[in-house]
Design a protein around this motif. Structure first.
Motif, PDB file in Angstrom:
ATOM      1  N   LYS A   1       0.683  -1.719   0.105  1.00 57.72           N
ATOM      2  CA  LYS A   1       0.058  -0.032  -0.117  1.00 57.72           C
ATOM      3  C   LYS A   1       0.650   1.056  -0.154  1.00 57.72           C
ATOM      4  CE  LYS A   1      -3.235   2.436   3.257  1.00 57.72           C
ATOM      5  NZ  LYS A   1      -4.289   3.077   2.184  1.00 57.72           N
ATOM      6  N   HIS A   2       2.097   0.910   0.202  1.00 57.21           N
ATOM      7  CA  HIS A   2       3.081   2.330   0.657  1.00 57.21           C
ATOM      8  C   HIS A   2       4.243   2.689  -0.689  1.00 57.21           C
ATOM      9  CE1 HIS A   2       0.769   2.807   4.206  1.00 57.21           C
ATOM     10  NE2 HIS A   2       1.232   1.810   4.885  1.00 57.21           N
ATOM     11  N   THR A   3       4.641   1.346  -0.855  1.00 60.43           N
ATOM     12  CA  THR A   3       5.795   1.996  -1.712  1.00 60.43           C
ATOM     13  C   THR A   3       5.291   0.955  -3.082  1.00 60.43           C
ATOM     14  OG1 THR A   3       7.956   1.524  -2.214  1.00 60.43           O
ATOM     15  CG2 THR A   3       7.509  -0.013  -0.712  1.00 60.43           C
ATOM     16  N   ARG A   4       6.627   1.551  -4.236  1.00 59.74           N
ATOM     17  CA  ARG A   4       5.643   0.125  -5.478  1.00 59.74           C
ATOM     18  C   ARG A   4       7.853   0.117  -5.558  1.00 59.74           C
ATOM     19  NH1 ARG A   4       2.028  -0.032  -4.479  1.00 59.74           N
ATOM     20  NH2 ARG A   4       2.772  -1.996  -4.609  1.00 59.74           N
ATOM     21  N   ALA A   5       8.591   0.345  -4.381  1.00 58.10           N
ATOM     22  CA  ALA A   5       9.629   0.344  -4.554  1.00 58.10           C
ATOM     23  C   ALA A   5       9.867  -1.292  -4.879  1.00 58.10           C
ATOM     24  CB  ALA A   5      10.566   0.944  -3.996  1.00 58.10           C
ATOM     25  N   LEU A   6       9.892  -2.237  -4.226  1.00 59.50           N
ATOM     26  CA  LEU A   6       9.542  -3.243  -3.789  1.00 59.50           C
ATOM     27  C   LEU A   6       9.379  -4.345  -4.868  1.00 59.50           C
ATOM     28  CD1 LEU A   6       9.557  -3.564   0.266  1.00 59.50           C
ATOM     29  CD2 LEU A   6      11.773  -4.029  -0.995  1.00 59.50           C
ATOM     30  N   ASP A   7       8.354  -3.419  -5.554  1.00 61.05           N
ATOM     31  CA  ASP A   7       7.882  -4.517  -6.629  1.00 61.05           C
ATOM     32  C   ASP A   7       8.771  -5.906  -7.639  1.00 61.05           C
ATOM     33  OD1 ASP A   7       5.951  -3.313  -5.533  1.00 61.05           O
ATOM     34  OD2 ASP A   7       4.999  -2.501  -7.202  1.00 61.05           O
ATOM     35  N   ALA A   8       9.549  -4.896  -7.501  1.00 61.80           N
ATOM     36  CA  ALA A   8      10.563  -5.690  -8.607  1.00 61.80           C
ATOM     37  C   ALA A   8      11.481  -6.811  -7.609  1.00 61.80           C
ATOM     38  CB  ALA A   8      11.776  -4.546  -9.629  1.00 61.80           C
ATOM     39  N   ALA A   9      11.676  -6.265  -6.457  1.00 62.95           N
ATOM     40  CA  ALA A   9      11.958  -7.230  -5.690  1.00 62.95           C
ATOM     41  C   ALA A   9      11.431  -8.332  -5.695  1.00 62.95           C
ATOM     42  CB  ALA A   9      13.037  -6.872  -4.537  1.00 62.95           C
TER      43      ALA A   9
END
Length: 292
Positions: free
Chosen positions: A70-78
């Motif tokens: 909900k809070h970040t898209r920056a971990l999607d790739a990992a």
């Protein structure tokens, strides 16, 4: 001789190490840009998050924030990286033969993300009790792996500031053997790296004896798709919030059915894949929306 964490950069290397040690380190899994973004997204929220009130397990000088996607898209790739998902599939998705009348079919379960948390261990926090993540599933050890955990380092993890402590090889222990802190080693790593462990590997948050160093990490747990998720994403996230997530992340959060028939919803009189609720699947039939 003291056990040491071993490093992997590919799924094949990670599988080999996990089968032997039950824990592996993945250096530099997050790029510098991803690390900066996730810090910018999560650290202000952590500043507003109170410490816990549980002196035993969660900690009174530890802050925990759920609903990571909900809070970040920056971990999607990992979270969808080959090294993570292919390693998890090796342990969690073995095919199983089933009879449907006179037809013999190999069915393969899906995977789902369980717990998602950003965790900060502040100075003065003591050791977390050593535990196995798959205890929530009443998993019998030794035996099959029902879950895998991965901790991303958003700050440097050192023994002094409370790096997660692990017991390599403990995934092979039975359920009678008690873990002891003297058997652990610290999962030290630089920010942007990650450590992955099998659900049966004993681990726990370390003691932060530093003067002013806050240990910050983000954890993802992944389990077999037919088990109940540790974090209840269906209540934590609204349907509208889920629709804003990438399709692969939606599926990993449980908005997909696990083969053969686990997790369906009724739609237009049929057993349907839950993706129809999000408008993803044309045709309500379960078999139309699930790989078989």
């Amino acid at each position: 001789m003291t056990a040491q964490l071993r490093d992997a950069s590919t799924a094949a290397e990670a599988v080999e190490i996990l089968e032997r040690d039950g824990v592996v380190r993945i250096p530099n899994l997050l790029s510098a840009e991803q690390l900066e973004t996730v810090r910018n997204d999560l650290l202000p929220l952590m500043d507003e998050t109170p410490s816990g009130s549980d002196p035993y397990f969660a900690g009174t000088k530890t802050r925990r924030l759920g609903r990571i996607f909900k809070h970040t898209r920056a971990l999607d790739a990992a979270a969808t990286s080959t090294v993570f998902l292919e390693t998890a599939k090796h342990f969690l998705c073995p095919p199983k033969g089933m009879w449907y009348g006179q037809d013999r079919v190999d069915e393969t379960p899906t995977m789902q993300i369980g717990a998602t948390q950003c965790i900060q261990i502040h100075p003065g926090q003591g050791l977390q009790p050593l535990h196995r993540d798959d205890s929530i599933f009443y998993t019998v050890h030794p035996g099959k792996t029902d879950a895998i955990g991965m901790m991303f380092a958003l700050s440097d993890f050192t023994e002094e500031n409370g790096a997660t402590r692990v017991i390599p090889g403990s995934h092979r222990w039975d359920d009678e053997r008690m873990p002891e802190i003297g058997e652990t080693i610290p999962a030290e790593m630089s920010a942007g790296s990650a450590v992955m462990w099998l659900g049966g590997t004993y681990h726990g948050g370390g003691q932060n004896v530093s003067a002013d160093s806050v240990r910050t990490g983000a954890i993802l747990g992944i389990s077999r798709g037919y088990l109940r998720q540790e974090e209840n994403h269906y209540l934590s996230l609204s349907i509208e919030e889920v629709k804003e997530l990438p399709e692969e992340i939606r599926g990993l959060l449980g908005y997909s059915a696990s083969n053969p028939y686990m997790g369906w919803v009724e739609f237009e009189g049929e057993m349907a894949d839950p993706r129809v609720v999000l408008g993803e699947v044309e045709g309500a039939g379960l078999l139309a929306g699930v790989d078989s």
